[in-house]
Scaffold this active site. Structure first.
Site, PDB file in Angstrom:
ATOM      1  N   THR A 150       0.830  -1.210   0.000  1.00 43.57           N
ATOM      2  CA  THR A 150       0.000   0.000   0.000  1.00 43.57           C
ATOM      3  C   THR A 150       0.860   1.253   0.000  1.00 43.57           C
ATOM      4  OG1 THR A 150      -1.780  -1.163   1.142  1.00 43.57           O
ATOM      5  CG2 THR A 150      -1.804   1.243   1.237  1.00 43.57           C
ATOM      6  N   LYS A 209      -8.276  -1.267  -4.796  1.00 48.27           N
ATOM      7  CA  LYS A 209      -8.027  -2.514  -4.047  1.00 48.27           C
ATOM      8  C   LYS A 209      -9.348  -3.271  -4.011  1.00 48.27           C
ATOM      9  CE  LYS A 209      -5.964  -4.389   0.189  1.00 48.27           C
ATOM     10  NZ  LYS A 209      -4.635  -4.855  -0.209  1.00 48.27           N
ATOM     11  N   GLY A 243      -2.368  -9.670  -0.045  1.00 44.92           N
ATOM     12  CA  GLY A 243      -1.282 -10.603   0.225  1.00 44.92           C
ATOM     13  C   GLY A 243      -0.424 -10.847  -0.999  1.00 44.92           C
TER      14      GLY A 243
END
EC number: 6.3.3.3
Length: 218
Positions: free
Chosen positions: A14, A35, A119
């Site tokens: 991020t 996202k 992830g």
């Protein structure tokens, strides 16, 4: 479109995505941050999740954007999306085809669309698909962010092997913290040796913003 993943969770996806988008926008390249799946969030009590930060940046370009515009599947459980979905909304599996259509719509309005995965590349989205499958369906270039701790060499090489085996267009970048003096003596010597033999060198993220922007846009 650029798909940002990482060698593992908490590698700094991020932070790096925001820095790259800010750099691109400062260069006149209209760049939005998305996202599509986020886990471990409670939008009622926590307004500082990754997507909230993305929304804050995106609103500098479009004040009308909302959280639901840039993040489509949100779960409270901090786990792989598949597990969170099965526990919290078992009858509504994640529809990757819908995700792809919604993400690609942004390419009509923006010069660069940055999509952050959840992830690493092998994190499961459904029983059949993982984050790498999503990136492949999007036909996106891939940027993998690595941590800068001991163990990064193995993590980077595993991701390099995976992406190379799929013959993908990718870069691996190390998120180097300012206070990590050990990196230069422990990990950097091998990275330099690797780069001498590789036609796709591993870069230091903070030193490579211009290169990474060019990679994303080419």
């Amino acid at each position: 479109m650029l798909f940002i993943s990482a060698t593992n969770t908490n590698a700094g996806k991020t932070t790096c995505a925001r820095l790259l988008a800010q750099y691109c926008n400062a260069c006149g390249v209209r760049t939005i941050l998305l996202k599509p799946i986020e886990t471990g969030v409670n939008d009622t009590t926590n307004h500082f999740s990754d997507v909230h930060l993305f929304l804050q940046d995106n609103r500098l370009l479009d004040r009308s954007l909302t959280l639901k515009d840039i993040s489509f599947y949100r779960y409270a459980k901090a786990s792989a999306p598949l597990i969170a979905q099965q526990e919290e909304n078992q009858n509504a599996p994640i529809d990757t085809n819908d995700l792809i259509q919604r993400l690609q719509n942004f390419t009509k309005t923006y010069d660069l669309v940055i999509v952050e995965g959840a992830g690493g590349l092998c994190v499961p989205i459904t029983l059949e698909e993982n984050m790498l499958d999503l990136a492949l369906k999007l036909k996106a270039k891939i940027l993998v962010i690595s941590h800068d701790n001991l163990g990064l060499i193995n993590d980077c090489l595993l991701n390099d092997f995976l992406l190379k085996s799929h013959q993908l267009d990718y870069k691996i970048a190390i998120n180097l913290r300012e206070n990590n003096a050990a990196f230069h003596s422990v990990s950097l010597p091998y990275i330099e040796l690797f780069n001498e033999r590789s036609n796709n060198p591993i870069v230091i993220f903070q030193q490579s913003l211009k290169e990474l922007m060019s990679f994303a846009l080419k």
